[in-house]
Design a protein around this motif. Structure first.
Motif, short mmCIF file in Angstrom:
data_model
loop_
_atom_site.label_atom_id
_atom_site.label_comp_id
_atom_site.label_asym_id
_atom_site.label_seq_id
_atom_site.Cartn_x
_atom_site.Cartn_y
_atom_site.Cartn_z
N ALA A 19 0.81 -1.24 0.19
CA ALA A 19 -0.24 -0.11 -0.19
C ALA A 19 0.79 1.36 -0.17
O ALA A 19 0.63 2.31 -0.67
CB ALA A 19 -0.83 0.07 1.21
N GLY A 20 1.98 1.21 0.65
CA GLY A 20 2.87 2.41 0.86
C GLY A 20 3.54 2.71 -0.53
O GLY A 20 3.62 3.87 -0.95
N ARG A 21 3.93 1.62 -1.19
CA ARG A 21 4.45 1.61 -2.60
C ARG A 21 3.57 2.21 -3.29
O ARG A 21 4.09 3.13 -3.98
CB ARG A 21 5.20 0.40 -2.87
CG ARG A 21 6.12 0.53 -4.08
CD ARG A 21 6.64 -0.86 -4.55
NE ARG A 21 7.86 -0.92 -3.61
CZ ARG A 21 8.62 -2.16 -3.57
NH1 ARG A 21 8.23 -2.99 -4.40
NH2 ARG A 21 9.54 -2.21 -3.03
N LEU A 22 2.41 1.72 -3.29
CA LEU A 22 1.36 2.33 -4.29
C LEU A 22 0.91 3.84 -3.99
O LEU A 22 1.16 4.53 -5.10
CB LEU A 22 0.01 1.30 -4.11
CG LEU A 22 -1.14 1.64 -5.02
CD1 LEU A 22 -0.68 1.44 -6.50
CD2 LEU A 22 -2.12 0.76 -4.94
N LEU A 23 0.72 4.18 -3.04
CA LEU A 23 0.58 5.59 -2.34
C LEU A 23 1.63 6.29 -2.83
O LEU A 23 1.35 7.34 -3.47
CB LEU A 23 0.12 5.60 -0.89
CG LEU A 23 -0.21 6.88 -0.46
CD1 LEU A 23 -1.55 7.53 -1.28
CD2 LEU A 23 -0.68 6.89 0.84
N GLY A 24 2.76 5.76 -2.55
CA GLY A 24 4.09 6.78 -2.92
C GLY A 24 4.44 6.98 -4.29
O GLY A 24 4.43 7.98 -4.53
N GLY A 25 4.13 5.81 -5.13
CA GLY A 25 4.12 5.82 -6.52
C GLY A 25 2.90 6.95 -6.99
O GLY A 25 3.49 7.62 -7.98
N LEU A 71 1.41 9.32 -5.29
CA LEU A 71 1.82 10.80 -4.89
C LEU A 71 3.00 11.43 -5.57
O LEU A 71 3.13 12.41 -5.90
CB LEU A 71 2.19 10.74 -3.41
CG LEU A 71 0.82 10.50 -2.47
CD1 LEU A 71 1.14 10.58 -1.10
CD2 LEU A 71 -0.20 11.74 -2.71
N GLY A 72 3.97 10.58 -5.69
CA GLY A 72 5.40 10.78 -6.45
C GLY A 72 4.91 11.17 -7.98
O GLY A 72 5.62 12.22 -8.45
N ARG A 73 4.06 10.55 -8.69
CA ARG A 73 3.77 10.99 -9.98
C ARG A 73 2.94 12.17 -9.95
O ARG A 73 3.25 13.06 -10.86
CB ARG A 73 2.88 10.06 -10.65
CG ARG A 73 3.82 8.76 -11.16
CD ARG A 73 3.03 7.87 -12.05
NE ARG A 73 1.99 7.10 -11.34
CZ ARG A 73 1.97 6.14 -10.74
NH1 ARG A 73 3.22 5.33 -10.61
NH2 ARG A 73 1.00 5.51 -10.25
N GLY A 74 2.19 12.49 -9.05
CA GLY A 74 1.43 13.62 -8.95
C GLY A 74 2.23 14.73 -8.64
O GLY A 74 2.05 16.06 -9.16
N ILE A 75 3.20 14.66 -7.86
CA ILE A 75 3.85 15.83 -7.55
C ILE A 75 4.78 16.00 -8.58
O ILE A 75 4.96 17.20 -8.98
CB ILE A 75 4.82 15.59 -6.29
CG1 ILE A 75 3.80 15.50 -4.77
CG2 ILE A 75 5.96 16.47 -6.15
CD1 ILE A 75 4.60 14.96 -3.83
N TYR A 76 5.50 15.03 -9.23
CA TYR A 76 6.35 15.22 -10.44
C TYR A 76 5.63 16.02 -11.37
O TYR A 76 6.24 16.85 -12.06
CB TYR A 76 6.78 13.91 -11.01
CG TYR A 76 7.45 14.03 -12.47
CD1 TYR A 76 8.87 14.40 -12.22
CD2 TYR A 76 7.12 13.64 -13.61
CE1 TYR A 76 9.71 14.25 -13.40
CE2 TYR A 76 7.83 13.79 -14.57
CZ TYR A 76 9.01 13.98 -14.58
OH TYR A 76 9.89 14.00 -15.85
N ARG A 77 4.39 15.61 -11.70
CA ARG A 77 3.47 16.30 -12.84
C ARG A 77 3.30 17.82 -12.67
O ARG A 77 3.44 18.56 -13.59
CB ARG A 77 2.16 15.69 -13.00
CG ARG A 77 2.18 14.44 -13.97
CD ARG A 77 0.95 13.86 -14.34
NE ARG A 77 0.07 13.56 -13.42
CZ ARG A 77 0.04 11.96 -13.11
NH1 ARG A 77 0.72 11.29 -13.66
NH2 ARG A 77 -0.80 11.80 -11.77
N ARG A 78 3.04 18.04 -11.26
CA ARG A 78 2.72 19.48 -10.95
C ARG A 78 4.21 20.18 -10.80
O ARG A 78 4.16 21.37 -11.32
CB ARG A 78 2.13 19.56 -9.29
CG ARG A 78 0.79 19.32 -9.16
CD ARG A 78 0.36 19.64 -7.99
NE ARG A 78 -1.02 19.51 -7.84
CZ ARG A 78 -1.61 18.45 -6.99
NH1 ARG A 78 -0.87 17.89 -6.09
NH2 ARG A 78 -2.83 18.28 -6.97
N VAL A 79 5.08 19.71 -10.50
CA VAL A 79 6.52 20.36 -10.71
C VAL A 79 6.84 20.67 -12.10
O VAL A 79 7.24 21.99 -12.39
CB VAL A 79 7.83 19.82 -9.81
CG1 VAL A 79 8.98 20.23 -10.44
CG2 VAL A 79 7.51 19.68 -8.49
#
Length: 142
Positions: A1-7, A9-17
């Motif tokens: 679950a952590g890996r899924l959520l991290g992935g 969230l990470g993709r979302g943050i990456y897209r925003r940046v």
């Protein structure tokens, strides 16, 4: 679950940046090109597959350049020049820059070395010669 959520969230943050970066005047014109180069260099599976190491007379007859065959050529070039291959000629000291040339197949000489050995040779400016390819005349007066 952590890996899924991290992935996720990470993709979302990456897209925003990335969206913020590409909205900055001046940067939005060069960012896509820099991103393409970085993605190419860091990708596990390279979009360009070098099939073999060759030597061709380039940039003129009598001057030999080590190159990497990237594949066949374009249809229109082959119609004009005959059976040809596309060769990437890496440059020193950064082998990801260089020249892409089309050469008639009968003017290409295959080298019995690996792609890694060819790149080491190029990066070193010809100092690191692959095993079995050394000549004995390096320091003679011939």
């Amino acid at each position: 679950a952590g890996r899924l959520l991290g992935g996720f969230l990470g993709r979302g943050i990456y897209r925003r940046v990335e969206k913020i970066i590409t909205s900055i005047p001046g940067i939005k014109q060069i960012y896509p090109h820099i991103k393409q180069i970085v993605d190419f260099l860091l990708a596990d599976e390279k979009p360009i597959k070098f099939s073999r190491v060759v030597v061709v007379e380039y940039p003129r007859k009598g001057i030999w350049s080590v190159g990497l065959v990237t594949g066949d050529t374009m249809k229109k070039i082959e119609q004009a020049a005959g059976k040809s291959v596309t060769v990437f000629i890496p440059s020193s000291p950064t082998p990801f820059t260089g020249y892409t040339i089309t050469v008639p197949s009968d003017e290409v000489i295959e080298l019995p070395i690996t792609i890694d050995e060819a790149l080491k040779f190029t990066i070193s400016g010809g100092v690191l010669v692959p095993p079995g390819q050394e000549t004995k005349r390096l320091h003679s007066d011939e």
